[in-house]
Design an enzyme around this catalytic site. Structure first.
Site, short mmCIF file in Angstrom:
data_model
loop_
_atom_site.label_atom_id
_atom_site.label_comp_id
_atom_site.label_asym_id
_atom_site.label_seq_id
_atom_site.Cartn_x
_atom_site.Cartn_y
_atom_site.Cartn_z
N THR A 45 0.82 -1.21 0.00
CA THR A 45 0.00 0.00 0.00
C THR A 45 0.86 1.26 0.00
O THR A 45 0.42 2.32 -0.45
CB THR A 45 -0.95 -0.02 1.21
OG1 THR A 45 -1.63 -1.28 1.24
CG2 THR A 45 -1.97 1.09 1.15
N TYR A 133 5.02 -12.63 4.66
CA TYR A 133 3.87 -11.99 4.01
C TYR A 133 3.49 -12.82 2.80
O TYR A 133 4.22 -12.86 1.82
CB TYR A 133 4.24 -10.55 3.64
CG TYR A 133 3.21 -9.75 2.89
CD1 TYR A 133 1.87 -10.15 2.77
CD2 TYR A 133 3.58 -8.55 2.28
CE1 TYR A 133 0.95 -9.39 2.07
CE2 TYR A 133 2.66 -7.78 1.57
CZ TYR A 133 1.35 -8.21 1.47
OH TYR A 133 0.44 -7.45 0.78
N LYS A 161 1.77 -12.54 7.88
CA LYS A 161 0.61 -11.82 7.35
C LYS A 161 0.03 -12.71 6.26
O LYS A 161 0.63 -12.90 5.20
CB LYS A 161 1.02 -10.47 6.78
CG LYS A 161 -0.13 -9.73 6.09
CD LYS A 161 0.34 -8.46 5.39
CE LYS A 161 -0.80 -7.79 4.62
NZ LYS A 161 -0.36 -6.57 3.91
N ILE A 203 -3.30 -6.24 9.31
CA ILE A 203 -2.52 -5.26 8.55
C ILE A 203 -3.48 -4.73 7.50
O ILE A 203 -3.82 -5.41 6.54
CB ILE A 203 -1.25 -5.87 7.96
CG1 ILE A 203 -0.30 -6.27 9.11
CG2 ILE A 203 -0.55 -4.88 7.03
CD1 ILE A 203 1.01 -6.89 8.67
#
EC number: 4.3.3.7
Length: 290
Positions: A45, A133, A161, A203
């Site tokens: 992001t 992740y 994540k 997250i």
């Protein structure tokens, strides 16, 4: 252990796409005021793919300095080159990040053994808490639960994540991971359910727009107050959906711009939100209470 709402922070840019440090500092302060529990700097992001290495580390350092120890800062330091990921992770540690988030190597599509050796190598090279992740929709590679559970035994690897939105996978990881290994949602729409299963937080993309609501939602879920947490999530579902009408972070940057918190900059090959989606995002923001 880091818990709660961990905003996947947008990286503010001027209209000419240079980095906007004043807006970054104000965003950090706003998140602190709104109750955000941790900040992820320069993840997906945060446009990590279009920041050069110097910019990447400058953003991390400025976020760390602005936070000044009040909440944890997690630095995005993943790369599809193991040596580059080591360098970024060490540099993030050097500027004071509390932990790092390392996306699985993308495009070159390593095997499960390659994924294991990549993350093991980084964990052995840099003594800082590291979160795996897994986002196969972006990377082209899926870290299987068995691989994540192998890595959970490696010192310095603190959690994962999991951004697939697959709650059965999350349940398996939560049930089989060793104590202290955090399972964190990377999918806002299913984050409440993952936390209620025993996960540690979210997250969040949506937290860029409604940080107080996401923080409260996570707090309630962590406290086991399922119905109250679900009530907030239900109200936010149109916003969760709107944040992905085009590739992240296109919609979320446009939404944060509408709040007057950042300017319009976003770097190619990403573009500003297409006009056909403006009303959907505006309506979702209104339904979320904005």
């Amino acid at each position: 252990m880091i818990q709660g709402s961990m905003v996947a922070l947008v990286t503010p840019m001027h209209a000419d796409n240079t980095l906007d440090w004043d807006s970054l500092h104000k965003l950090v302060d706003w998140h602190l005021e709104q109750g955000t529990h941790a900040i992820v700097a320069v993840g997906t992001t945060g446009e990590s793919a279009t920041l050069d290495v110097q910019e990447h580390l400058q953003v991390i350092k400025r976020v760390v300095d602005q936070v000044n120890g009040r909440i944890p800062v997690i630095a995005g330091t993943g790369a599809n080159s193991t040596s580059e990921a080591v360098e970024l992770t060490q540099a993030a540690k050097d500027v004071g990040a509390d932990a790092c988030l390392l996306v699985t190597p993308y495009y070159n599509k390593p095997t499960q053994e390659g994924l294991f050796l990549h993350h093991e190598y980084i964990a052995n090279a840099v003594a800082i808490p590291q979160y795996l992740y897994n986002v196969p929709g972006r990377t082209g590679v899926d870290m299987k639960p068995e691989t994540a559970l192998r890595l959970a035994q490696v010192p310095n690897i603190a959690g994962i994540k999991e951004a697939t939105g697959d709650l059965e996978r999350a349940r398996l990881l939560i049930d089989q991971a060793p104590p202290g290994f955090a399972i964190i949602s990377g999918d806002d729409a299913t984050a409440v359910e993952l936390i209620l299963l025993g996960g540690q937080g979210d997250i969040s993309v949506t937290a860029n727009v409604v940080p107080a609501a996401i923080a409260r939602m996570c707090e309630l879920a962590l406290a086991g107050k399922a119905e109250e947490a679900r009530t907030i999530n239900t109200q936010l579902l149109p916003l969760h959906t709107a944040m992905f009408v085009e590739s992240n972070p296109i919609p979320v940057k446009w939404a944060v711009e509408q709040l007057g918190l950042i300017q319009s900059g976003i770097r190619l090959p990403l573009t500003r939100l297409s006009a056909q989606y403006h009303q959907q995002v505006k309506t979702a923001m209104q339904l979320a209470g904005l």
